[in-house]
Design an enzyme around this catalytic site. Structure first.
Site, PDB file in Angstrom:
ATOM      1  N   GLU A 172       0.858  -1.199   0.000  1.00 20.59           N
ATOM      2  CA  GLU A 172       0.000   0.000   0.000  1.00 20.59           C
ATOM      3  C   GLU A 172       0.888   1.242   0.000  1.00 20.59           C
ATOM      4  OE1 GLU A 172      -1.626   1.613   3.572  1.00 20.59           O
ATOM      5  OE2 GLU A 172      -1.003  -0.096   4.778  1.00 20.59           O
ATOM      6  N   LYS A 179      -4.186  -2.185  14.573  1.00 22.19           N
ATOM      7  CA  LYS A 179      -3.674  -1.184  15.498  1.00 22.19           C
ATOM      8  C   LYS A 179      -4.411  -1.271  16.822  1.00 22.19           C
ATOM      9  CE  LYS A 179      -4.454   0.803  11.827  1.00 22.19           C
ATOM     10  NZ  LYS A 179      -4.986   1.723  10.834  1.00 22.19           N
TER      11      LYS A 179
HETATM   12  N1  PSU Z   1      -1.345   1.378   9.782  1.00 26.96           N
HETATM   13  C1  PSU Z   1      -0.325   2.231   9.903  1.00 26.96           C
HETATM   14  N2  PSU Z   1      -0.337   3.359   9.193  1.00 26.96           N
HETATM   15  C2  PSU Z   1      -1.363   3.649   8.353  1.00 26.96           C
HETATM   16  C3  PSU Z   1      -2.452   2.727   8.219  1.00 26.96           C
HETATM   17  C4  PSU Z   1      -2.398   1.611   8.955  1.00 26.96           C
HETATM   18  O1  PSU Z   1       0.615   2.017  10.636  1.00 26.96           O
HETATM   19  O2  PSU Z   1      -1.325   4.687   7.733  1.00 26.96           O
HETATM   20  C5  PSU Z   1      -3.547   3.030   7.217  1.00 26.96           C
HETATM   21  C6  PSU Z   1      -3.684   1.832   6.263  1.00 26.96           C
HETATM   22  O3  PSU Z   1      -3.559   2.322   4.951  1.00 26.96           O
HETATM   23  C7  PSU Z   1      -5.096   1.336   6.526  1.00 26.96           C
HETATM   24  C8  PSU Z   1      -5.782   2.611   6.909  1.00 26.96           C
HETATM   25  O4  PSU Z   1      -5.657   0.693   5.407  1.00 26.96           O
HETATM   26  O5  PSU Z   1      -4.826   3.251   7.749  1.00 26.96           O
HETATM   27  C9  PSU Z   1      -7.113   2.408   7.573  1.00 26.96           C
HETATM   28  O6  PSU Z   1      -7.753   3.635   7.689  1.00 26.96           O
HETATM   29  P1  PSU Z   1      -9.253   3.713   8.223  1.00 26.96           P
HETATM   30  O7  PSU Z   1      -9.183   3.311   9.664  1.00 26.96           O
HETATM   31  O8  PSU Z   1      -9.675   5.130   8.024  1.00 26.96           O
HETATM   32  O9  PSU Z   1     -10.042   2.756   7.401  1.00 26.96           O
END
Ligand code: PSU
Ligand code: MN
Length: 301
Positions: free
Chosen positions: A24, A158
Site C-alpha cells: 500500500e 492497530k
Molecule cells: N497502519 C499504519 N499506518 C497507516 C495505516 C495503517 O501504521 O497509515 C492506514 C492503512 O492504509 C489502513 C488505513 O488501510 O490506515 C485504515 O484507515 P481507516 O481506519 O480510516 O479505514
C-alpha cells in the site's frame, strides 16, 4: 482506456509465474509515518521483498492514474503530501485526477486483485474502532479483505481499535485469520493482544498450503495472515495502552472524525512514544514484507 496501469516489471514477472508482493502507499505517505521514517520504511520493505526473490508492486494513484508498481524515480511522489484513497475513493481519485492518492489496505487489495497479484503486505489493518456503537466507524479494509482473493500479511490491527470486535467482524465476513508462529492476534506495535486466533501455521510453507486449499475451494475472498512485530522491537502493552487512551481522547476533543482519525491517532502515538512506535512500525513493516515475499515465492510451486 486502461483504468489500471501495471508496471512492465510487475506485468512481466506475473506473466512468467514470478513472485510479486503488493504494497500500500498510505503507510509510506505523510498520513502513515513521519519523515524520514517513511522513506526508510519504503526502502526496507522493497529490499526485504527483493532479497526474498520477489518483486514489489507499490500501489498508488499518481496524476489520476491507478498504478500497480512504481519506478524508483516515482517513489518520492508517495512520500510527500497525499490524499487518502480507500477502495471507494479510487474512482474519484481517477476521475478528478488526484496528484497523489495514497492507497489504503482496501484500495490496494482491489488494485492487487485486478492486476492478478495474490499476496499483499502492510503494517496493521484498519478495523472496528472503539465505541463503534456511538459512531459506527468500521474500516473499509475489513470488507475488502472479504471481497478480494489476496493474502494480506500484517501485524494484526492497530491497538487503538476494538480488537475483539475486529476479530468478530472478520469472522462474520468469513475471512480466515491465521497466526504465523503465534496463537494470539498481534496488536501492531505490541507483540500480542492476548486475544486467541483460531488457526496457526508455523512455517511459510504451511501458510502456502493453507492458501492453496482456500483457493481450491473457490473462496473468492482473502486470508489475513498475522505476523507479530519482532519481540526486540515490541512496545510494552501497559505503556502503549495509556498512551492510546490519551491519543484517542485528544483526537475526540479536537473533533476529528472519519478517515482523519487513523492518521491523527498514529501521529499522537508517535509523538508520545518519542519515536519508539516508529521504530516498531519500521520493524514490523519490513518483517511483514519479507514473510509476504517468502509466501509469494512458495506459491509459485
Ligand atoms: N497502519 C499504519 N499506518 C497507516 C495505516 C495503517 O501504521 O497509515 C492506514 C492503512 O492504509 C489502513 C488505513 O488501510 O490506515 C485504515 O484507515 P481507516 O481506519 O480510516 O479505514
Ligand atoms: Mn473509518
Amino acid at each position: 482506456m486502461t483504468t489500471i496501469s501495471v508496471s512492465t516489471e510487475v506485468r512481466d514477472t506475473l506473466a512468467s509465474n514470478g513472485a510479486v508482493v503488493a504494497l500500500e502507499s498510505t503507510i509510506f505517505s505523510n498520513l502513515g509515518l513521519p519523515s524520514p521514517a517513511n522513506a526508510q520504511a519504503l526502502s526496507s520493505c522493497i529490499a526485504a521483498i527483493r532479497k526474498a526473490g520477489a518483486v514489489p508492486a507499490i500501489t498508488a494513484v499518481i496524476d489520476g492514474v491507478a498504478r500497480v508498481g512504481l519506478n524508483e524515480s516515482e517513489h518520492e511522489r508517495i512520500l510527500g503530501p497525499a490524499k487518502k484513497a480507500g477502495e471507494r475513493e479510487l474512482a474519484l481519485a481517477i476521475a478528478q485526477q488526484w496528484s497523489v492518492g495514497a492507497t489504503t489496505v482496501s484500495a490496494s487489495l482491489l488494485l492487487a486483485a485486478r492486476a492478478g497479484i495474490g499476496v499483499f503486505a502492510t503494517g496493521g489493518i484498519g478495523g472496528v474502532h472503539r465505541d463503534v456503537q456511538l459512531h459506527g466507524d468500521i474500516s473499509a479494509d475489513l470488507g475488502a479483505l472479504a471481497a478480494h482473493p489476496v493474502v494480506t500479511v500484517c501485524a494484526g490491527a492497530k491497538s487503538f481499535l476494538d480488537l475483539p470486535r475486529t476479530l468478530e467482524y472478520l469472522e462474520t465476513l468469513g475471512v480466515p485469520v491465521v497466526g504465523v508462529a503465534c496463537d494470539e492476534f498481534p496488536a501492531f506495535t505490541v507483540h500480542s493482544s492476548g486475544l486467541p486466533i483460531p488457526a496457526r501455521v508455523d512455517t511459510v510453507q504451511q501458510l502456502a498450503s493453507y492458501t492453496r486449499a482456500h483457493r481450491a475451494l473457490g473462496r473468492t475472498g482473502g486470508i489475513l495472515a498475522c505476523v507479530p512485530v519482532p519481540l526486540a522491537d515490541s512496545l510494552d502493552k501497559t505503556m502503549i495502552d495509556k498512551i492510546i487512551e490519551d491519543a484517542l481522547a485528544a483526537t475526540a476533543k479536537a473533533g476529528i472524525v472519519g478517515p482523519a482519525v487513523t492518521p491523527h491517532v498514529l501521529g499522537a502515538i508517535a509523538a508520545a512514544t518519542s519515536g519508539t512506535s516508529v521504530v516498531a512500525n519500521l520493524s514490523l513493516a519490513e518483517n511483514n514484507a519479507r514473510v509476504a515475499a517468502e509466501l509469494a515465492v512458495q506459491l509459485r510451486n
